[in-house]
Design a protein around this motif. Structure first.
Motif, PDB file in Angstrom:
ATOM      1  N   LEU A 303     -22.816  -5.781 -46.618  1.00 47.76           N
ATOM      2  CA  LEU A 303     -21.518  -5.131 -46.815  1.00 47.76           C
ATOM      3  C   LEU A 303     -21.486  -4.520 -48.203  1.00 47.76           C
ATOM      4  O   LEU A 303     -21.738  -5.213 -49.189  1.00 47.76           O
ATOM      5  CB  LEU A 303     -20.388  -6.155 -46.655  1.00 47.76           C
ATOM      6  CG  LEU A 303     -18.958  -5.655 -46.852  1.00 47.76           C
ATOM      7  CD1 LEU A 303     -18.603  -4.594 -45.818  1.00 47.76           C
ATOM      8  CD2 LEU A 303     -17.968  -6.814 -46.766  1.00 47.76           C
ATOM      9  N   ARG A 304     -21.202  -3.230 -48.268  1.00 47.52           N
ATOM     10  CA  ARG A 304     -21.142  -2.505 -49.541  1.00 47.52           C
ATOM     11  C   ARG A 304     -22.448  -2.632 -50.330  1.00 47.52           C
ATOM     12  O   ARG A 304     -22.452  -2.680 -51.557  1.00 47.52           O
ATOM     13  CB  ARG A 304     -19.972  -3.007 -50.402  1.00 47.52           C
ATOM     14  CG  ARG A 304     -18.606  -2.977 -49.727  1.00 47.52           C
ATOM     15  CD  ARG A 304     -18.049  -1.569 -49.656  1.00 47.52           C
ATOM     16  NE  ARG A 304     -16.772  -1.515 -48.996  1.00 47.52           N
ATOM     17  CZ  ARG A 304     -15.590  -1.596 -49.629  1.00 47.52           C
ATOM     18  NH1 ARG A 304     -15.554  -1.778 -50.920  1.00 47.52           N
ATOM     19  NH2 ARG A 304     -14.463  -1.499 -48.940  1.00 47.52           N
ATOM     20  N   GLY A 305     -23.570  -2.724 -49.606  1.00 48.08           N
ATOM     21  CA  GLY A 305     -24.854  -2.869 -50.276  1.00 48.08           C
ATOM     22  C   GLY A 305     -25.129  -4.266 -50.767  1.00 48.08           C
ATOM     23  O   GLY A 305     -26.099  -4.493 -51.509  1.00 48.08           O
ATOM     24  N   ALA A 306     -24.310  -5.238 -50.361  1.00 47.19           N
ATOM     25  CA  ALA A 306     -24.510  -6.635 -50.732  1.00 47.19           C
ATOM     26  C   ALA A 306     -24.982  -7.412 -49.507  1.00 47.19           C
ATOM     27  O   ALA A 306     -24.376  -7.308 -48.433  1.00 47.19           O
ATOM     28  CB  ALA A 306     -23.221  -7.239 -51.269  1.00 47.19           C
ATOM     29  N   ARG A 307     -26.050  -8.180 -49.660  1.00 45.87           N
ATOM     30  CA  ARG A 307     -26.538  -9.032 -48.571  1.00 45.87           C
ATOM     31  C   ARG A 307     -25.834 -10.380 -48.680  1.00 45.87           C
ATOM     32  O   ARG A 307     -25.946 -11.075 -49.696  1.00 45.87           O
ATOM     33  CB  ARG A 307     -28.044  -9.215 -48.652  1.00 45.87           C
ATOM     34  CG  ARG A 307     -28.647  -9.948 -47.447  1.00 45.87           C
ATOM     35  CD  ARG A 307     -30.165  -9.959 -47.539  1.00 45.87           C
ATOM     36  NE  ARG A 307     -30.758 -10.511 -46.328  1.00 45.87           N
ATOM     37  CZ  ARG A 307     -30.968 -11.796 -46.103  1.00 45.87           C
ATOM     38  NH1 ARG A 307     -30.612 -12.681 -47.055  1.00 45.87           N
ATOM     39  NH2 ARG A 307     -31.513 -12.210 -44.989  1.00 45.87           N
ATOM     40  N   CYS A 308     -25.092 -10.755 -47.637  1.00 45.39           N
ATOM     41  CA  CYS A 308     -24.263 -11.953 -47.648  1.00 45.39           C
ATOM     42  C   CYS A 308     -24.770 -12.901 -46.571  1.00 45.39           C
ATOM     43  O   CYS A 308     -24.832 -12.527 -45.398  1.00 45.39           O
ATOM     44  CB  CYS A 308     -22.806 -11.598 -47.374  1.00 45.39           C
ATOM     45  SG  CYS A 308     -22.186 -10.206 -48.353  1.00 45.39           S
ATOM     46  N   SER A 309     -25.116 -14.126 -46.945  1.00 45.30           N
ATOM     47  CA  SER A 309     -25.665 -15.098 -46.001  1.00 45.30           C
ATOM     48  C   SER A 309     -24.837 -16.372 -46.021  1.00 45.30           C
ATOM     49  O   SER A 309     -24.469 -16.878 -47.095  1.00 45.30           O
ATOM     50  CB  SER A 309     -27.120 -15.431 -46.354  1.00 45.30           C
ATOM     51  OG  SER A 309     -27.935 -14.277 -46.265  1.00 45.30           O
ATOM     52  N   GLY A 310     -24.540 -16.902 -44.806  1.00 44.27           N
ATOM     53  CA  GLY A 310     -23.736 -18.107 -44.691  1.00 44.27           C
ATOM     54  C   GLY A 310     -24.582 -19.361 -44.562  1.00 44.27           C
ATOM     55  O   GLY A 310     -25.773 -19.353 -44.819  1.00 44.27           O
TER      56      GLY A 310
END
Length: 325
Positions: A303-310
């Protein structure tokens, strides 16, 4: 007929203004010529003489706008207040999203003017009824606590680092009209205020019909929600200090047991810090809602060039550059 409002009104206004922007700071006023902004001009000229300047934005969207700006300039001359007319010069006049585009141009010109004049802040005439209308509009869209806090008395000017102050949020539209009447000043009547294609006009009329709904009480709710929003920011800042590990290229957050709204603010901040796209643009509500659901389920998204991992620990880092297609 004296232009200066009654002393008790000036004292009331000055007390609020001084809390927002302490004297002897010089202040810019956005004055359209409507009743609300003319009342702001009259009050500010009396409360902080020699320390205010006014500007009128001519949006070049109506034939009358140039004459209206001239009327404000004439009133400012009577009050001894420096005045500037800022004219929008469209390459093509907007046919859609007119109010949004006009607002963007207005603040662009006003921001440049504040810089050129070396003013401490810009004051606008947003008032109690505007506050109530804004809360109801955002409520209809399903806004959260931050959005329902509606109009803040002090904040940044859109598109600028200058401060924007709204010292009239405790004043009703009728009170401001009465100030103009007592001074013998006839405000401009903008026809867009009667155009029901605009959401705010429709909400204003519905609010006026709902005699069981008190705009002052609605505005007070907005104030209380703004205070709650500030408290949540305070709590989120402490959660960040306690549970976030920020490295050069990665942010890690352990969300166990944290209330949803605090998680939301942590994630918004984390994405904003590592984003490589649309930098500085706030996440939309639906974007953050989907991301929170995905992270809670252990998923991964960009999202928005950010890699977000849960998972047990949520991580945020700049996503690898996209390969050319």
């Amino acid at each position: 007929m004296p232009l200066e409002p009654a002393p008790e009104l000036v004292t009331r206004f000055a007390a609020r203004l001084d809390r927002l922007i302490p004297p002897p700071a010089s202040l810019g006023l956005a004055v359209s010529g409507g009743g609300d902004s003319v009342a702001l001009l009259l009050l500010a000229a009396a409360a902080r003489p020699g320390k205010i300047e006014a500007a009128t934005v001519d949006h070049s969207l109506r034939p009358q706008s140039e004459a209206e700006a001239t009327g404000v300039a004439d009133l400012c001359k009577r009050l001894g207040v420096p005045h500037a007319t800022l004219k929008v010069r469209w390459e093509e006049q907007p046919e859609t999203a007119i109010q949004e585009r006009a607002r963007a141009e207005r603040y662009r010109l006003l921001g440049n003017w504040v810089t050129e004049r070396g003013l401490a802040a810009l004051a606008t005439a947003h008032h109690l009824d505007d506050q109530a209308e804004t809360l109801l509009m955002r409520l209809a869209r399903g806004a959260g606590v931050r959005g329902l806090g509606a109009i803040r008395p002090l904040g940044p000017m859109p598109g600028s680092s200058h401060r924007l102050v709204r010292p009239l949020l405790g004043w009703s539209r009728n009170e401001l009209r009465q100030i103009c009447e007592a001074a013998g000043v006839e405000p401009v009547d903008d026809p867009s205020n009667d155009n029901e294609q605009f959401e705010r006009v429709r909400v204003r009329r519905e609010l006026a019909r709902a005699d069981w709904l008190d705009p002052r009480a609605v505005a007070r709710s907005a104030f209380n929600l703004a205070a709650a929003d500030a408290a949540l920011d305070w709590a989120a800042a402490r959660e960040w200090e306690r549970s976030v590990d920020r490295q050069t290229q990665q942010i890690a957050y352990r969300p166990a047991g944290t209330p949803l709204e605090i998680r939301r603010r942590i994630v918004e901040r984390a994405v904003g810090l590592v984003a490589t796209e649309s930098i500085g643009t706030p996440l939309r509500g639906r974007e953050i809602d989907r991301l929170l659901e995905l992270l809670a389920a252990g998923g991964t998204a960009t999202l928005r060039g950010a890699r977000c991992s849960g998972g047990e620990v949520w991580t945020f880092s700049p996503a690898p550059p996209r390969r050319p297609g």
